[in-house]
Write a protein that holds these residues in place. Structure first.
Motif, short mmCIF file in Angstrom:
data_model
loop_
_atom_site.label_atom_id
_atom_site.label_comp_id
_atom_site.label_asym_id
_atom_site.label_seq_id
_atom_site.Cartn_x
_atom_site.Cartn_y
_atom_site.Cartn_z
N GLU A 93 0.82 -1.21 0.00
CA GLU A 93 0.00 0.00 0.00
C GLU A 93 0.86 1.26 0.00
O GLU A 93 0.60 2.21 -0.75
CB GLU A 93 -0.91 -0.01 1.24
CG GLU A 93 -1.74 1.23 1.42
CD GLU A 93 -2.45 1.26 2.76
OE1 GLU A 93 -2.62 2.36 3.30
OE2 GLU A 93 -2.83 0.18 3.27
N LEU A 94 1.90 1.28 0.83
CA LEU A 94 2.78 2.45 0.90
C LEU A 94 3.54 2.66 -0.40
O LEU A 94 3.70 3.79 -0.87
CB LEU A 94 3.75 2.31 2.07
CG LEU A 94 3.13 2.38 3.47
CD1 LEU A 94 4.18 2.08 4.52
CD2 LEU A 94 2.48 3.73 3.71
N ILE A 95 4.01 1.57 -0.99
CA ILE A 95 4.74 1.67 -2.26
C ILE A 95 3.81 2.19 -3.35
O ILE A 95 4.17 3.12 -4.10
CB ILE A 95 5.35 0.31 -2.66
CG1 ILE A 95 6.47 -0.05 -1.69
CG2 ILE A 95 5.86 0.34 -4.10
CD1 ILE A 95 6.96 -1.49 -1.82
N GLU A 96 2.63 1.63 -3.44
CA GLU A 96 1.67 2.06 -4.47
C GLU A 96 1.32 3.53 -4.31
O GLU A 96 1.25 4.28 -5.29
CB GLU A 96 0.41 1.21 -4.41
CG GLU A 96 -0.53 1.49 -5.55
CD GLU A 96 -1.69 0.51 -5.62
OE1 GLU A 96 -2.79 0.95 -6.01
OE2 GLU A 96 -1.50 -0.68 -5.30
N SER A 97 1.12 3.98 -3.09
CA SER A 97 0.80 5.38 -2.83
C SER A 97 1.94 6.29 -3.26
O SER A 97 1.72 7.32 -3.91
CB SER A 97 0.50 5.57 -1.35
OG SER A 97 0.31 6.92 -1.05
N ALA A 98 3.17 5.92 -2.92
CA ALA A 98 4.33 6.73 -3.31
C ALA A 98 4.49 6.78 -4.82
O ALA A 98 4.78 7.84 -5.39
CB ALA A 98 5.60 6.17 -2.66
#
Length: 138
Positions: A93-98
């Motif tokens: 989730e964090l990677i996709e958001s970034a």
């Protein structure tokens, strides 16, 4: 949770503070600074350490409970979930958001994808070599 972990948040004005608090906890989990089953500060303690309103801390905890990120049973301290499926999804989730933020900021330049990927590889590799740990942070 160490003092550095508790207070390592710089809030921005673009999104609600409680959402930023939730992301802070997710980042702590994704980087291994807190783990499954770890106790987290009380709402009051978190509000004091992060210098946020107690109602904001309460809202952040409510959001984390709804997402299944934390578990609070009775009067016991809240803990990070032990549900591996939830914990595994946090990093993605964090990677996709970034990546979404990056793409929206770079798209107007209209750089060819191959060139962009090469720039990212070079920059990412050189930044990792410069990190104080000197190791692979993946």
């Amino acid at each position: 949770m160490t003092e550095e972990q508790k207070s390592g948040v710089s809030f921005n004005i673009r999104e609600p503070v409680y959402i930023q608090v939730v992301r802070h906890f997710k980042e702590q989990i994704a980087t291994g600074q807190i783990g499954a089953g770890d106790k987290i500060p009380s709402r009051r303690e978190l509000a004091s350490v992060m210098k946020i309103n107690a109602n904001t801390a309460q809202k952040a905890y409510k959001e984390m409970e709804e997402q299944g990120l934390i578990v609070t049973e009775g009067n016991s301290p809240s803990r990070i979930t032990q549900d591996q499926q939830i914990l595994n999804s946090i990093r993605a989730e964090l990677i996709e958001s970034a990546v979404d933020i990056f793409i929206s900021s770079i798209q107007n330049i209209q750089i060819p994808v191959e060139e962009l990927v090469e720039i990212i590889k070079t920059k990412y590799t050189s930044e990792r070599k410069l990190s104080p740990e000197g190791g692979d942070t993946r």
